[in-house]
Design an enzyme around this catalytic site. Structure first.
Site, PDB file in Angstrom:
ATOM      1  N   CYS A  18      22.618  47.541  86.580  1.00  0.00           N
ATOM      2  CA  CYS A  18      21.752  47.508  87.766  1.00  0.00           C
ATOM      3  C   CYS A  18      21.492  48.929  88.260  1.00  0.00           C
ATOM      4  O   CYS A  18      20.366  49.284  88.614  1.00  0.00           O
ATOM      5  CB  CYS A  18      22.381  46.682  88.886  1.00  0.00           C
ATOM      6  SG  CYS A  18      22.658  44.952  88.495  1.00  0.00           S
ATOM      7  N   CYS A  22      27.397  46.679  89.709  1.00  0.00           N
ATOM      8  CA  CYS A  22      26.804  46.433  88.387  1.00  0.00           C
ATOM      9  C   CYS A  22      26.263  47.718  87.772  1.00  0.00           C
ATOM     10  O   CYS A  22      25.308  48.306  88.276  1.00  0.00           O
ATOM     11  CB  CYS A  22      25.695  45.389  88.553  1.00  0.00           C
ATOM     12  SG  CYS A  22      24.639  45.173  87.118  1.00  0.00           S
TER      13      CYS A  22
END
Length: 104
Positions: free
Chosen positions: A32, A29
């Site tokens: 993230c 991600c």
């Protein structure tokens, strides 16, 4: 310092004496990875006051399902064992810091 949140240690950390912040994330991600340094900074700044943990949604699918995690990063704020707030997506350090302060 951040702790690794797993299905095995989550309940103990959630029900502990300190507030808990859990960053639900995944290695693939991008957003993230963008906020990871900010989460680390805040974990260090609030060390001893708030437990900050990272929970990999792929390794702990049961926790992701329990909290209805559909988008990552999702950050959930726990106090006295209850989820009291949530942020979804990459947000600024100022916004995160505001939420951390609200836990104290």
């Amino acid at each position: 310092m951040e702790v690794q949140i797993t299905s095995e240690n989550f309940k103990t950390l959630r029900d502990g004496s300190l507030p808990l912040v859990v960053d639900f994330w995944a290695t693939w991600c991008g957003p993230c990875r963008m906020i990871a340094p900010v989460i680390s900074e805040l974990a260090n700044e609030y060390d001893g006051k708030i437990i900050v943990g990272k929970c990999d949604v792929e390794e702990n699918e049961d926790l992701a399902l329990e909290f209805g995690i559909r988008n990552i990063p999702t950050i959930i704020f726990f106090k006295n064992g209850d989820a009291i707030d949530k942020l979804v997506g990459a947000v600024s350090k100022a916004k995160l810091d505001e939420k951390f302060k609200a836990l104290l």
